[in-house]
Each structure stands twice: as C-alpha cells, then as structure tokens.
Design a protein around this motif. Structure first.
Motif, PDB file in Angstrom:
ATOM      1  N   ARG A 130     -14.268   3.629   0.964  1.00 25.52           N
ATOM      2  CA  ARG A 130     -13.979   3.404  -0.453  1.00 25.52           C
ATOM      3  C   ARG A 130     -14.357   4.046  -1.810  1.00 25.52           C
ATOM      4  O   ARG A 130     -13.502   4.174  -2.299  1.00 25.52           O
ATOM      5  CB  ARG A 130     -14.244   1.738  -0.523  1.00 25.52           C
ATOM      6  N   ASN A 187      -8.254  -2.588  -3.360  1.00 25.88           N
ATOM      7  CA  ASN A 187      -8.598  -3.881  -2.380  1.00 25.88           C
ATOM      8  C   ASN A 187      -7.799  -4.015  -1.438  1.00 25.88           C
ATOM      9  O   ASN A 187      -8.177  -4.104  -0.435  1.00 25.88           O
ATOM     10  CB  ASN A 187      -8.721  -4.920  -3.502  1.00 25.88           C
ATOM     11  N   GLU A 204     -11.664   5.488  -4.613  1.00 23.03           N
ATOM     12  CA  GLU A 204     -12.064   5.240  -5.944  1.00 23.03           C
ATOM     13  C   GLU A 204     -12.289   6.365  -6.941  1.00 23.03           C
ATOM     14  O   GLU A 204     -11.541   6.333  -7.955  1.00 23.03           O
ATOM     15  CB  GLU A 204     -13.129   4.210  -5.951  1.00 23.03           C
ATOM     16  N   SER A 237      -8.673  -1.229   1.244  1.00 21.17           N
ATOM     17  CA  SER A 237      -9.789  -1.659   1.838  1.00 21.17           C
ATOM     18  C   SER A 237      -9.877  -2.699   2.962  1.00 21.17           C
ATOM     19  O   SER A 237     -10.262  -2.756   3.954  1.00 21.17           O
ATOM     20  CB  SER A 237     -10.754  -1.897   0.897  1.00 21.17           C
ATOM     21  N   SER A 238      -8.785  -3.619   2.465  1.00 16.27           N
ATOM     22  CA  SER A 238      -8.404  -4.660   3.667  1.00 16.27           C
ATOM     23  C   SER A 238      -7.780  -4.349   4.715  1.00 16.27           C
ATOM     24  O   SER A 238      -8.066  -4.857   5.731  1.00 16.27           O
ATOM     25  CB  SER A 238      -7.839  -5.948   2.697  1.00 16.27           C
ATOM     26  N   VAL A 271      -7.725  -0.822  -9.238  1.00 19.00           N
ATOM     27  CA  VAL A 271      -8.586  -2.106  -8.726  1.00 19.00           C
ATOM     28  C   VAL A 271      -7.818  -2.899  -7.306  1.00 19.00           C
ATOM     29  O   VAL A 271      -8.279  -2.903  -6.216  1.00 19.00           O
ATOM     30  CB  VAL A 271      -9.222  -3.002  -9.512  1.00 19.00           C
ATOM     31  N   LYS A 272      -6.651  -3.224  -7.629  1.00 20.39           N
ATOM     32  CA  LYS A 272      -5.743  -3.934  -6.644  1.00 20.39           C
ATOM     33  C   LYS A 272      -5.286  -3.209  -5.510  1.00 20.39           C
ATOM     34  O   LYS A 272      -5.360  -3.397  -4.132  1.00 20.39           O
ATOM     35  CB  LYS A 272      -4.216  -4.329  -7.413  1.00 20.39           C
ATOM     36  N   ARG A 281     -10.376  -2.371   6.918  1.00 22.42           N
ATOM     37  CA  ARG A 281     -11.054  -3.249   7.448  1.00 22.42           C
ATOM     38  C   ARG A 281     -10.535  -4.184   8.778  1.00 22.42           C
ATOM     39  O   ARG A 281     -11.034  -4.388   9.739  1.00 22.42           O
ATOM     40  CB  ARG A 281     -11.662  -4.323   6.417  1.00 22.42           C
TER      41      ARG A 281
END
Length: 258
Positions: A93, A204, A97, A207-208, A200-201, A211
């Motif tokens: 991540r 996320n 970023e 990353s989701s 940021v959105k 994951r």
C-alpha cells in the motif's frame, strides 16, 4: 451616461500614474479570467473522470481501469494512472500511496500557475497609487510656493484633491485583484482536496481488492494440504486390504497343489 462621464473625469484628473495602474489592472484581470476558466474546466473534467472510473475500480477490473486512464490527461486520470501502474507491479500500500502523492505534487504547480501574479498586481496597483499621490503632493507644494498668498489655500486644496484620485484608483484596483486572488486560491484548494480524496478512495479500493485476493489464495493453500493426507490414507487403506487378499490367494494355491 453621467456615471461614465464621472469616471472619465476622475481618470483624467488623476495624473500620469493612472495609466500604469490601469495597465496593471488589465493584466491582472486577464490572468484572473484565464485562471478561473482553467480551474473550472479542471474541476469539471476531474469530476467526470472519477464518476467514470469509480465503478470500474469497485468491480476490481484494474486492467480495464488502466486502459481507461491511459490517454486521460485530467488530474484524476494522471493520478489513477500512477497508482494503477504501481498496483500492477507491487502489492504494498505504501508504494501505491507514494506514487499517487507524486502525481498530486506534479499537478499542484499546474493549478497554481500564474495565480501569484494576481496578488502581485494588487500590491503594485496600491503602491503605484500611493506613489502617484506623493508625486502629486510634491508638485502641488512646489506650485503653491510660488503662487499668490491669497490663492495658496484654494490651490493647495485643489491639488491635494487631484493627487488623492491616484490613491483611490490604486486602492480600488488593489482590493478587486486581492479578492479575485483569494477566490482563485479557494478554488485551487478545492481541486487539490478533491484529488487527495480520490487518492484515498482509490487506494482503499485497491487495498481491499488485494486483500480479498490474498485471503482467497490462502484459503486455497490451506485446503490443498488437507486433501492430500486424506488421499494418502485412502491409498494406504487400499494397500493394506489388498495384502491379505493376496496372501490368502497364495495360500489357496499352495493347498490345491498339494
């Protein structure tokens, strides 16, 4: 018509410094109009690009998202292109970023381009107004010194009134450009905040998705070793059952031969 004539008279009685102030106002207004149109266009295109790309990112189809942002020259397009490029090469991540922050840092100078000139024009107009007033007062006092004593008071008051026109015009231009500069800064800040929100959105969402894929891979790995011992046990059981049968068959053959 009376107002227009009053403005012309006000400008003519201000002296020579009224013309530089007018030039500064014209340049500042041109820069402000160009920046305002550019920032509005940037905000509208960024919003449209995000509305188009957000559903694609939520589905996890990152390959399609990369194709969509490949030729997208908007701020959001460049931002997501950097993030998706790094997302396809690494999984951390922090790396994604950092790539998005780099894109934002490249976009901010383009958004703030030429905006400081509006504030500079405001300061120059104000200072030119004060300088024009001072020069007018110097000329007024010089003229009064050689005038008839009975006319000194009237001449001095008229000269001061004319000299103050330069200050008034300089302040009007300076205040107007200063307000416009504040509006441009506010609009620029809104665009930068929207880019950070998109960053940021999108981060996320990536990353989701990563994951979920990682968890699915772990579940598959955990299920695979559990099946292997079971198959081995079945095979060993079959071999164990086959041995007595073979032994019994051998004994029967020996008995028949006897």
């Amino acid at each position: 018509m009376d107002f227009f004539n009053s403005v012309i008279a006000f400008f003519q009685t201000g002296g020579a410094f009224m013309y530089p102030i007018l030039v500064v106002f014209a340049l500042g207004a041109a820069v402000a109009i160009e920046r305002y149109i550019r920032l509005l266009y940037e905000r509208r295109t960024n919003r449209a690009a995000w509305e188009k790309l957000q559903p694609v990112l939520k589905t996890g189809d990152f390959d399609r998202a990369r194709n969509l942002v490949k030729d997208d020259n908007t701020g959001v397009g460049r931002l997501l292109a950097m993030g998706l490029e790094r997302q396809g090469a690494v999984r951390r991540r922090e790396d994604i970023e950092i790539a998005m922050e780099e894109s934002i840092m490249e976009t901010i100078p383009q958004l703030e381009k030429r905006t400081p000139y509006v504030a500079l024009g405001s300061n120059i107009a104000t200072l030119l107004g004060l300088l024009g007033t001072i020069m007018g007062l110097i000329e007024a006092f010089t003229a009064v010194a050689n005038a008839n004593p009975a006319e000194k008071a009237d001449l001095l008051s008229a000269s001061i009134s004319v000299a103050m026109n330069t200050t008034a015009f300089g302040l009007m231009v300076g205040i107007a450009l200063l307000i416009v500069h504040a509006l441009l800064n506010s609009l620029t800040g809104q665009i930068v905040d929207s880019l950070e929100m998109v960053s940021v959105k999108a981060l996320n969402i990536m990353s989701s998705a990563t994951r979920r894929r990682s968890d699915a891979a772990k579940e598959e790995k955990a299920a695979a070793p559990a099946d292997k011992p079971k198959n081995q046990d079945v095979e060993q059981t079959r071999q164990a059952q086959a041995k007595p049968v073979a032994k019994k068959t051998g004994e029967t053959s020996s008995a028949e031969s006897v």
